[in-house]
Design an enzyme around this catalytic site. Structure first.
Site, mmCIF file in Angstrom:
data_model
loop_
_atom_site.group_PDB
_atom_site.id
_atom_site.type_symbol
_atom_site.label_atom_id
_atom_site.label_comp_id
_atom_site.label_asym_id
_atom_site.label_seq_id
_atom_site.Cartn_x
_atom_site.Cartn_y
_atom_site.Cartn_z
ATOM 1 N N ASN A 11 42.462 42.062 50.414
ATOM 2 C CA ASN A 11 43.759 42.748 50.498
ATOM 3 C C ASN A 11 43.498 44.250 50.598
ATOM 4 O O ASN A 11 43.207 44.897 49.593
ATOM 5 C CB ASN A 11 44.571 42.399 49.238
ATOM 6 N N LYS A 13 45.499 46.576 51.232
ATOM 7 C CA LYS A 13 46.622 47.402 50.758
ATOM 8 C C LYS A 13 46.911 48.519 51.771
ATOM 9 O O LYS A 13 46.756 48.308 52.969
ATOM 10 C CB LYS A 13 46.350 47.925 49.344
ATOM 11 N N HIS A 97 53.029 39.873 45.635
ATOM 12 C CA HIS A 97 51.974 40.676 45.004
ATOM 13 C C HIS A 97 52.600 41.551 43.915
ATOM 14 O O HIS A 97 53.724 42.033 44.074
ATOM 15 C CB HIS A 97 51.267 41.543 46.056
ATOM 16 N N GLU A 99 52.203 44.522 43.088
ATOM 17 C CA GLU A 99 52.654 45.860 43.502
ATOM 18 C C GLU A 99 54.029 45.787 44.160
ATOM 19 O O GLU A 99 54.782 46.751 44.141
ATOM 20 C CB GLU A 99 51.598 46.502 44.417
ATOM 21 N N GLU A 169 46.882 36.866 39.282
ATOM 22 C CA GLU A 169 46.449 38.257 39.193
ATOM 23 C C GLU A 169 47.107 38.917 37.992
ATOM 24 O O GLU A 169 48.254 39.381 38.090
ATOM 25 C CB GLU A 169 46.843 39.007 40.471
ATOM 26 N N GLY A 175 43.232 46.850 40.033
ATOM 27 C CA GLY A 175 42.891 48.236 40.341
ATOM 28 C C GLY A 175 42.531 49.058 39.120
ATOM 29 O O GLY A 175 42.430 50.276 39.194
ATOM 30 N N SER A 215 40.360 43.384 39.906
ATOM 31 C CA SER A 215 39.060 44.040 39.701
ATOM 32 C C SER A 215 37.880 43.081 39.819
ATOM 33 O O SER A 215 36.906 43.179 39.069
ATOM 34 C CB SER A 215 39.030 44.785 38.355
HETATM 35 P P1 PGA Z 1 41.803 44.919 42.866
HETATM 36 O O1 PGA Z 1 43.157 44.345 43.549
HETATM 37 O O2 PGA Z 1 40.699 43.993 43.275
HETATM 38 O O3 PGA Z 1 41.650 46.312 43.405
HETATM 39 O O4 PGA Z 1 42.034 44.905 41.389
HETATM 40 C C1 PGA Z 1 43.410 42.976 43.608
HETATM 41 C C2 PGA Z 1 44.737 42.751 44.278
HETATM 42 O O5 PGA Z 1 45.655 43.549 44.053
HETATM 43 O O6 PGA Z 1 44.925 41.788 45.060
#
Ligand code: PGA
Length: 256
Positions: A11, A13, A97, A99, A169, A175, A215
């Site tokens: 992803n 983003k 997601h 976010e 998640e 992140g 992460s």
């Molecule tokens: P990250 O993001 O690996 O940077 O923690 C995972 C995601 O949001 O799908």
């Protein structure tokens, strides 16, 4: 027990530019090209879907979108429909997601409408669920996941569930550099599979793939992927580096 082919998503983003997106796609393609027994999907930003699609043509990588709108067409400024994504070569879309849930404010009802629209248009779906730090500390992890699954999958048939992957998640791990321990992630994944069993049936639950996201890095991927109910990963930050992403895909391919 059902054999589940692991699936890893990158992803990206709101990162990369036109040139770096194509370069990253090519680098990932050569890093994971020789691996079998695994599915790998790239989720670039919308404007780069076509070019990334061309860059991975003929490779074993699939193309996905980071989001989709729930209506097929019409006056929805700024939105992108499932059929447009199909038209641009997408086989997959992310939906729900964290976010989008927590930054943009998408609710369960909208997430569900997106899931139904995407499946109806022939897209495969990665439905993201997960608890916030406060919810985890209050002992609500499984209840939150159950609620997000129950509403997100409302109206989805058993047949359609073959085209749905769940991404667990935990919001506090995305992140942040914090990762759920393999044991904590496994416990959440097992509970998610239990919920799928109640919503559908045990065969559907046993066949469903559940990714971990938050992460995930080359250093922690193997430990997570070894857990019996973890069937791959959804990778954010580490998917922007082809070597790191390739190492995570390798860990997923060699687990189990
Ligand atoms: P990250 O993001 O690996 O940077 O923690 C995972 C995601 O949001 O799908």
């Amino acid at each position: 027990m059902a054999t589940r082919i692991p699936i890893v998503g990158g992803n990206w983003k709101m990162n990369t530019n036109r040139a770096s997106a194509v370069a990253l796609a090519r680098a990932v393609s050569s890093a994971v090209g020789g691996l079998g027994g695994i599915e790998v999907v790239l989720f670039p930003p919308f404007p780069y879907l076509l070019e990334v699609g061309k860059a991975i043509e003929g490779s074993r990588l699939a193309l996905g979108a980071q989001d989709v709108h729930c209506e097929p067409d019409g006056a929805f400024t700024g939105e992108v429909s499932a059929s447009m994504l199909r038209d641009c070569g997408c086989a997959w879309t992310l939906i729900g997601h964290s976010e989008r849930r927590h930054v943009i404010g998408e609710g369960d009802d909208l997430v569900n409408r997106k899931v139904l629209a995407a499946l109806g248009a022939g897209l495969n779906v990665i439905l993201c669920v997960g608890e916030t730090r406060g919810q985890r500390e209050a002992g609500q992890t499984d209840a939150v996941n159950q609620q997000q699954l129950t509403s997100g999958l409302h109206g989805v048939t058993r047949e359609q569930m073959r085209r749905v992957v769940i991404a667990y998640e935990p919001v506090w791990a995305i992140g942040t550099g914090l990762t759920a321990t393999p044991e904590d992630a496994q416990a959440a994944h097992a509970a998610i599979r239990g919920t799928l069993g109640r919503l559908f049936d045990s065969a559907t639950a046993g066949g469903a793939r559940i990714q971990y996201g938050g992460s995930m890095k080359p250093g922690n991927a193997a430990g997570l992927m070894r857990m019996p109910d973890i069937d791959g990963g959804l990778i954010g930050g580490a998917s922007l580096n082809a070597d790191d992403f390739g190492a995570i895909v390798q860990a997923a391919a060699h687990a189990g």
